[in-house]
Design an enzyme around this catalytic site. Structure first.
Site, mmCIF file in Angstrom:
data_model
loop_
_atom_site.group_PDB
_atom_site.id
_atom_site.type_symbol
_atom_site.label_atom_id
_atom_site.label_comp_id
_atom_site.label_asym_id
_atom_site.label_seq_id
_atom_site.Cartn_x
_atom_site.Cartn_y
_atom_site.Cartn_z
ATOM 1 N N THR A 68 4.142 -16.720 -1.600
ATOM 2 C CA THR A 68 5.182 -17.749 -1.497
ATOM 3 C C THR A 68 5.441 -18.393 -2.853
ATOM 4 O OG1 THR A 68 4.538 -18.171 0.790
ATOM 5 C CG2 THR A 68 5.830 -19.873 -0.310
ATOM 6 N N ASN B 84 -5.825 -19.832 3.365
ATOM 7 C CA ASN B 84 -4.751 -20.419 2.571
ATOM 8 C C ASN B 84 -4.286 -21.702 3.253
ATOM 9 O OD1 ASN B 84 -2.612 -20.969 0.928
ATOM 10 N ND2 ASN B 84 -1.398 -19.178 1.489
ATOM 11 N N GLY C 107 0.939 -9.005 3.722
ATOM 12 C CA GLY C 107 0.308 -7.818 3.170
ATOM 13 C C GLY C 107 -0.461 -7.078 4.259
ATOM 14 N N SER D 44 -2.763 -12.997 2.944
ATOM 15 C CA SER D 44 -2.606 -14.449 3.030
ATOM 16 C C SER D 44 -3.480 -15.140 1.988
ATOM 17 C CB SER D 44 -2.980 -14.928 4.440
ATOM 18 O OG SER D 44 -2.889 -16.324 4.519
ATOM 19 N N GLY D 45 -2.885 -16.058 1.228
ATOM 20 C CA GLY D 45 -3.613 -16.774 0.201
ATOM 21 C C GLY D 45 -3.533 -16.143 -1.161
ATOM 22 N N GLU E 286 -3.316 -6.032 6.635
ATOM 23 C CA GLU E 286 -4.345 -6.892 7.218
ATOM 24 C C GLU E 286 -5.381 -6.044 7.936
ATOM 25 O OE1 GLU E 286 -2.612 -9.898 9.679
ATOM 26 O OE2 GLU E 286 -1.891 -11.082 7.963
ATOM 27 N N SER F 25 -0.145 -21.042 4.251
ATOM 28 C CA SER F 25 0.048 -19.619 4.523
ATOM 29 C C SER F 25 1.363 -19.396 5.264
ATOM 30 C CB SER F 25 -1.113 -19.095 5.373
ATOM 31 O OG SER F 25 -0.893 -17.753 5.736
ATOM 32 N N SER F 26 2.182 -18.452 4.757
ATOM 33 C CA SER F 26 3.434 -18.105 5.439
ATOM 34 C C SER F 26 3.089 -17.276 6.657
ATOM 35 C CB SER F 26 4.350 -17.301 4.506
ATOM 36 O OG SER F 26 4.727 -18.063 3.396
#
Length: 1137
Positions: A112, A157, A387, A107-108, A389, A160-161
């Protein structure tokens, strides 16, 4: 000659990690850092792109950059995401190979944004056209919608998605987009009910409260204050640099472009508002007589508003929160829910409602963007997913995310090795097996159908009896204890018994990216993802079309006692489908890396980047690429780049390119084991060989540059000398011309000066002579003027004296004539006075004489005759005066001359009355028949409403026109006019009052001799037609308003729908005409007009009281109607000052 560039030109660090020498983790990180500090955020590993998040805007995504990378070889320019997108698009278009682009990272890291850049590049380079542009716009605009509902602000982020997205973009044979299909994976729905500190809920909640209009929020029963909603965290409600209001407008516009209907958008917003309201529902404990605890809703206001939004009966949903029904075959058991269970049910409903809404949005977008053609399509897939984690506290979500990444890593290694092997075979190079870590054993540990962790978790969730996270962990310890990648302190493996870094309620899995510690708490509940059937059934009963679609299992016709599939099972199936889909396509990889946790554009945290490099498997990727030949290049560009290193190939090689490369390599004495010749490419094994070639090329380019500089400088000096020589000749010629010209001008100037002096002397001499002559002439003129003046003044004095003498004589003569006249006047006056006195005395004497003579004849009736004469004279004078002062012929003129004597009072009043009657007769004789009818209606209106209705005085000055809409002439109402057979006596626009809310809707009101017709104002369609015989009465108020009720006879055919409550500015005229029509009809009783401030109106089966009250004016000066309850409509009429 065209200047060609290469990946190796002007390289900062190493553009392709395959060429990194020496290869180690430290050198890998150092190369990334060096490139990041110089704003080079993209780096290759062969055909894989590493993307560093710059945390700022860079000028590398312009239309010029798009054109620069368009139709260029992958290694021809410096690393860029456009190069990968162009390579994938050209392979799809030209070679008919389906492509997929896999974007991974934490994330970040910019996943996206990377997917947006790929889609925008493909949209820019594919074909044009109205339909193609529409498809491209819909594909691009699907991103803002999904981001609003699926993205959130996290500590890592701001956008973040929180879901995985895979989009298949479909192309035709020309490479033009036809449509697409989106698949979503694992929405983080737990975020709906709870967010970690420093994070936000999904964007749409904040965008709706910030950007929606006040009217929209009022309809959704929402308030802009974030603090009023329990599901919204307050510590990070606002994000710097993010305009939620503007983003909401963007989302609304994107939904419109994608193809959402307005009612669908409103339904979606209602569900979002319902989730917010759901979070505010709280429960309180309540003890029953049997000793069991149950829960009750504390404040039912939010529950009521939520039920109104979704169209659910409040009692049904309230019971679903308090009771749970368990069905087994033919038995049904209802149990109460305590407070904790009620809160669990509430949160489960909120999570399910939002996640199903999100899935519906994806499905709805797919319906809009899917390809319409039935032919085979070329497909490019873009995968944007979580990704790997590793957190301090890892739970079920991290477990299945890491499982997905294990599968992606597995397919990545397999496809990379397969691609390498296929290229070696295609080029005729001998393939050697490459040793690498195969993570299939880890995937098997998780997904094995018998002994896999997911299978055991499903088995625990489905088995009867007491099921907890502890029983699940015990089962893992019993079955997976001997697995080399599974660790637990409670397992049979004794080596972990003393491992204090491994808590008792946790287990650890050794993934390809490292060891991850998972806390077993919550695994069973999250895998069950249970929503009570009572809540599903309550949702299905909602009077809301979208809710019924989201909860189909709540339908009584579809009752299924079988438990729904678990979350783990569903995710495993969707991942399997994804893997099979990816294996049919040619893969392209983008590995996104986050340089720091502070979202700063100039910080490179090596430990954080190293962690990501490890779990993304980038070092493994480099080793796989370097296991055979590190670098390969086609013969033509290789010869073009290095031909200057050999005299035989420089400057032009006229044979085959491969032969030229062979000559080049043999001339450079490169060892044969360092390279190999393929069919179309040369393969170089060691990066040192490539760097050796580059170094020799750099030295050669320096020598060539020196030679070019030497030749250029000599040519430049010779050109400068010739130019200076030519310039000297030109300068000398111009100078000689200038010197002669200057000498000529000097002589010319001297001559001109001498001429000017001579001419000046002659002019001054002539001037002196002329001045002397002029002064002589002026002196003679002056002397003559003085002499003539003296002569004139002497003559003037003489004439003045003569005039004075003559005037004195005239004055004396005038005085004498005046004195003489006055004397004469006095004498005449005296004579007149004497003569008048004689006449008076004589008249007096004659009168006395006559009276004495005639006294004997008139003494008896003289007084009466004198009286009669006097009265006759007075009356004559009165009539003459009255004739002169008669008032105007206007009947409304009330003026009348005053009478001179009181004895004429009766005559005076009678004459006034007679004159007024005559004047009115004259005035009436001028009237037409239509005007007479209008005045008759005015008289009727006066009889009905004068001193009874406050609106009447304002209607007196208004003429009764009747047909205000010009039905006969206006083409807009031609259809309506043809529908009415009789002559229209009155046509006007009125407001029909709605009983439900008191609001008015415009209607066309037509009155004929036999009926009253109400029609729609826009379409002209007849809504109601009431015969006058069915009218019982008309009710109005006493106040200054236009409301009136047409009451129908009970039992008549028109009374089925009830009475009509209408409002019109021309109420007086409408009711007067209705009354006159009923009065002129001999077959019926005159219409009853009821004037009261409170009357009853029959609406279908209910009677409603209409009450009129005085109120202050709002939104203008008109009366307003408002429903107080089911039996009362209150009309507020502004008070007239």
């Amino acid at each position: 000659m065209e200047v060609k560039t290469s990946l190796l030109d002007n390289m900062i660090g190493v553009g392709d990690m395959v060429l990194l020498e020496p290869l180690s983790e430290d050198s890998f990180l150092e190369n990334l850092k060096k490139r990041f500090e110089h704003n080079e955020i993209y780096t290759y590993i062969g055909s894989v792109v590493i993307s560093m998040n710059p945390y700022r805007s860079l000028p590398i995504y312009t239309p010029e950059k798009v054109e620069e990378y368009r139709n260029r070889n992958f290694y021809e320019l410096s690393p860029h995401i456009y190069a990968l997108a162009d390579e994938a698009y050209r392979s799809l278009r030209d070679q008919d190979k389906d492509q997929c682009i896999l974007i991974t990272g934490e994330s970040g890291a910019g996943k996206t944004e990377a997917s947006k850049l790929v889609m925008s590049y493909v949209a820019a380079v594919c074909g044009k056209g109205q339909e193609v542009n529409k498809v491209k716009e819909q594909l691009l605009q699907s991103n803002p919608v999904l981001e609003a509902f699926g993205n959130a602000k996290t500590v890592r982020n701001d956008n973040s998605s929180r879901f995985g997205k895979y989009m298949d973009i479909e192309f035709d044979f020309k490479g033009d987009p036809l449509g697409g299909v989106i698949s979503n994976y694992l929405l983080e729905k737990s975020r709906v009910v709870k967010q970690p500190r420093g994070e936000r809920n999904f964007h749409i909640f904040y965008q709706l409260l910030s950007g929606a209009s006040d009217e929209t929020l009022k309809k959704l029963k929402l308030d802009r204050d974030f603090s009023k909603y329990n599901y919204l965290s307050l510590d990070s409600a606002s994000v710097s640099g993010v305009d939620d209001a503007a983003n909401f407008r963007t989302v609304r516009n994107a939904m419109q472009i994608v193809g959402f209907m307005e009612d669908e958008v409103q339904s979606v917003l209602q569900l979002v508002a319902a989730v917010l309201k759901l979070g505010n529902i709280e429960f309180k404990p309540e003890s029953r007589s049997n000793g069991l605890d149950e829960s009750r809703v504390k404040d039912k206001n939010d529950l009521k508003e939520m039920c109104e939004l979704l169209g659910i009966e409040q009692s049904v949903l309230e019971r679903a929160f308090s009771y749970r029904t368990v069905e087994a075959k033919s038995e049904k058991v209802s149990t109460t829910l305590n407070v904790a269970q009620a809160y669990y049910a509430r949160d489960a409903l909120a999570k399910n409602l939002y996640s199903r809404l999100f899935s519906w949005l994806v499905t709805r977008i797919n319906e809009s963007i899917k390809a319409q053609a039935k032919t085979r399509h070329k497909v490019m897939g873009v995968l944007d997913i979580y990704g790997f984690e590793i957190f301090e506290d890892n739970s079920f979500e991290q477990f299945i995310i890491n499982y997905c990444n294990e599968k992606l890593q597995q397919i990545f290694i397999e496809l990379t090795l397969r691609e390498e092997q296929e290229e070696y075979i295609r080029e005729g190079i001998e393939w050697t097996n490459i040793e690498y870590f195969n993570n299939a054993v880890i995937c098997d540990l998780i997904e094995n159908n018998k002994n896999g962790i997911l299978a055991m978790l499903d088995e625990e969730c489905l088995r009867p009896g007491t099921v907890t996270d502890e029983t699940f962990l015990d089962k893992l310890n019993m079955i997976c204890a001997q697995h080399q990648h599974f660790e637990s302190r409670l397992s049979k493996n004794s080596k972990f018994l003393t491992d204090h870094s491994l808590p008792h309620n946790c287990f650890r899995i050794q993934h390809y990216a490292g060891k991850v510690l998972y806390r077993a708490e919550g695994f069973v509940d999250k895998n069950n993802d249970l929503l009570y059937r009572d809540l599903s059934q309550a949702m299905y009963k909602a009077n809301h079309g979208l809710i019924k679609q989201l909860f189909p299992e709540g339908s009584p016709a579809k009752i299924n006692l079988k438990r729904p599939p678990t979350a783990g099972y569903q995710f495993k199936a969707s991942v399997g489908t994804l893997m099979r889909n990816l294996q049919t396509k040619n893969p392209n990889y983008i590995r996104c890396i986050k340089p720091n946790d502070k979202k700063s554009s100039h910080i490179f945290t090596e430990s954080l980047v190293c962690h990501q490099v490890r779990y993304l498997g980038l070092m493994e990727n480099v080793r796989v690429r370097r296991a055979g030949y590190a670098f390969r290049q086609a013969y033509e560009p290789c010869l073009e780049r290095y031909k200057m290193l050999c005299k035989k190939t420089w400057p032009h090689w006229k044979g085959p390119a491969r032969k030229g490369v062979e000559v080049l390599m043999s001339d450079l004495k490169v060892p044969a084991e360092e390279y190999a010749y393929g069919r179309s490419k040369i393969f170089i094994r060691n990066p040192k060989t490539l760097f050796f070639l580059e170094e020799r090329r750099r030295q050669c380019l320096q020598d060539l540059a020196t030679l070019i500089q030497k030749i250029y400088r000599g040519w430049k000096c010779r050109r400068q000398f010739l130019l200076m020589k030519k310039s000297q000749v030109v300068v000398a010629a111009w100078y000689r011309r200038y010197a002669q010209q200057k000498k000529y001008l000097k002589i010319k100037h001297a001559t001109t000066v001498m001429q000017s002096f001579a001419r000046g002397w002659q002019a001054r001499k002539l001037l002196r002579q002329l001045k002397h002559q002029k002064r002589c002439e002026e002196a003679a003129t002056t002397i003559a003027a003085y002499w003539h003046g003296t002569q004139a003044r002497t003559e003037l004095r003489r004439l003045k004296q003569e005039v004075r003498n003559k005037r004195a004589v005239t004055v004396i003569w005038a005085f004498w004539q005046g004195t003489k006249a006055r004397r004469e006047l006095r004498q005449l006056k005296e004579a007149a006075r004497n003569k008048h006195a004689v006449s008076v005395i004589w008249a007096g004497w004659q009168g006395t004489k006559v009276r004495r003579e005639y006294r004997k004849f008139f003494r008896a009736n003289a007084g009466k005759k004198i009286y009669n004469f006097t009265v006759q004279r007075i009356i004559q004078k009165y009539f003459l005066n009255l004739k002169k002062n008669l008032p105007s012929m206007s009947p409304v003129d009330k003026s009348w001359p005053s009478r001179p004597y009181s004895f004429l009072d009766g005559v005076h009043a009678e004459l006034r009355r007679i004159f007024h009657l005559w004047r009115c007769k004259k005035y009436r004789s001028q009237f037409t028949e239509e005007k007479k009818a209008v005045y008759e209606e005015k008289l009727e209106a006066s009889t009905l409403f004068k001193d009874k209705k406050a609106l009447y005085p304002s209607s007196v000055s208004q003429s009764f026109k009747g047909d205000y809409l010009e039905i006969n002439k206006n083409p807009k109402y031609q259809k309506l006019h043809s529908a009415v057979d009789e002559k229209v006596l009155l046509a006007d626009t009125v407001s029909k009052i709605n009983r439900a809310n008191g609001k008015g809707s415009p209607r066309i009101f037509l009155l004929t001799k036999k009926s009253v017709v109400l029609a729609d104002q826009k379409s002209g369609q007849v809504k109601a037609s009431v015969p006058l015989l069915d009218l019982a009465s008309v009710s109005v108020s006493t106040q200054n308003d236009g409301f009136f009720a047409l009451k129908l006879k009970e039992g008549s055919s028109s009374a089925v729908k009830g009475d009509f409550l209408l409002s019109s500015e021309r109420l007086i005229e409408i009711i007067t005409k209705l009354y006159r029509l009923s009065a002129t009809n001999a077959d019926r009783v005159p219409l009853n007009v009821d004037i009261s401030d409170e009357f009853l109106v029959q609406f279908k089966n209910d009677k409603v009281c209409v009450k009129f009250i005085q109120g202050s004016p709002r939104n203008g000066s008109g009366a307003s109607c408002k429903r107080k309850n089911n039996r009362l409509l209150e009309v507020s009429v502004p008070s007239t000052a």
